[in-house]
Scaffold this active site. Sequence first.
Site, PDB file in Angstrom:
ATOM      1  N   CYS A 122       1.218  -2.829 -25.603  1.00 59.97           N
ATOM      2  CA  CYS A 122       1.407  -3.391 -26.939  1.00 59.97           C
ATOM      3  C   CYS A 122       2.497  -2.675 -27.724  1.00 59.97           C
ATOM      4  O   CYS A 122       2.900  -3.129 -28.791  1.00 59.97           O
ATOM      5  CB  CYS A 122       0.091  -3.366 -27.707  1.00 59.97           C
ATOM      6  SG  CYS A 122      -1.184  -4.406 -26.954  1.00 59.97           S
ATOM      7  N   HIS A 263       1.023  -3.428 -35.208  1.00 61.81           N
ATOM      8  CA  HIS A 263       0.616  -4.258 -34.086  1.00 61.81           C
ATOM      9  C   HIS A 263      -0.692  -4.955 -34.436  1.00 61.81           C
ATOM     10  O   HIS A 263      -1.607  -4.337 -34.980  1.00 61.81           O
ATOM     11  CB  HIS A 263       0.446  -3.375 -32.850  1.00 61.81           C
ATOM     12  CG  HIS A 263      -0.315  -4.017 -31.734  1.00 61.81           C
ATOM     13  ND1 HIS A 263       0.025  -5.254 -31.217  1.00 61.81           N
ATOM     14  CD2 HIS A 263      -1.403  -3.601 -31.039  1.00 61.81           C
ATOM     15  CE1 HIS A 263      -0.814  -5.562 -30.249  1.00 61.81           C
ATOM     16  NE2 HIS A 263      -1.694  -4.580 -30.127  1.00 61.81           N
ATOM     17  N   ASN A 293      -3.903 -11.368 -30.455  1.00 57.92           N
ATOM     18  CA  ASN A 293      -3.118 -10.235 -29.973  1.00 57.92           C
ATOM     19  C   ASN A 293      -2.115 -10.730 -28.931  1.00 57.92           C
ATOM     20  O   ASN A 293      -2.483 -11.065 -27.807  1.00 57.92           O
ATOM     21  CB  ASN A 293      -4.051  -9.185 -29.357  1.00 57.92           C
ATOM     22  CG  ASN A 293      -3.319  -7.945 -28.891  1.00 57.92           C
ATOM     23  OD1 ASN A 293      -2.087  -7.905 -28.856  1.00 57.92           O
ATOM     24  ND2 ASN A 293      -4.071  -6.924 -28.517  1.00 57.92           N
TER      25      ASN A 293
END
Length: 338
Positions: A122, A263, A293
């Site tokens: 990520c 994030h 996500n």
Amino acid sequence: MSLAVRPVVGRRAKISALGTYVPPKVLTNQDLEKMVETTDQWILDRTGIRERHVLEQGKGVSDICVEAAKKCLAARGIAPTEVEAIVIGTVTPDMMFPSTACLVQDKLGAKGAWGFDVSGGCCGFVYALQAGVKLVESGAHKKVLVCGADANTRMTDYSDRTTCVLFGDGGGAVLIEPAEEGEIGMIDFVHEVDGSGGVSLNMPAGGSLNPSTHETVDKKMHYIHQDGQAVYKFAVRKMAESTTRILERNGIKGSDLGCFIPHQANKRIITATADRLGMPEDRVIINIEKYGNTSAGTIPLAMETAVEDGKLKKGDLVLLAAVGAGFTVGAALLRWEI
């Protein structure tokens, strides 16, 4: 506010354009209720997600990157042939090789450009961003295209309710160029990896250790495997530590920032970090409810949300932060110059 801009050998670099893309197909919480034992309220309470986008069959991450790149270059008003290098942050490449950067270069028509992929989980976008920034700061290139994108639904087990509710597909692209006189652009970054966390979030098969076989497929080793509690605890601690560190060493406070773009893994992680930084709620960018996500895609998508909502304007100080599989940690501080 006292901003101590760290010295750069050579020239400064800035983000000069932004473009994003998400596939048109939407998977809602109500859709998931029909697929696995879960509820819309359960997902909302624990993650803040309402829906996510799903890449259509026959397409790959390179297609997400190309669509985002087209918008980015159009916003800047330049042709793909002017791009000198391409850096792609992703953990869901179209294939093991060639690299996604090669595929994007060809599909985009960026003749003469070279490039490579960055696997940072990520943190893929913030890691790729710094690679692109250093290529410009060093004087090696004047126009570097940086993409962060993932197609997480391709490695999601939709019989596992703890992971299948989290992930979506999408991404974005930015153009990195030399800063003009009087512009600051990229200021500082803090990166870290802790490989001991690899056991807590990974895809066990498909690489050289466990090559694809009938056995690995039967054991569902090609899906995301996650220890949710371990990942959550690490993410809360490290996102707060990295962002605090970068602000302190540059002599600024959270309240000095135009916006904080984290994030988008979990709304609770974001709010916990923002509280630690003393960030006003209206300056924290959260769009996880629309996209889920998207791993390396979340920060560029959140950048676009910030611009659209009028929360990211030219001259603003911006803090980016991410924690991902690896474990990886990344934070970046910049002045928005678009």
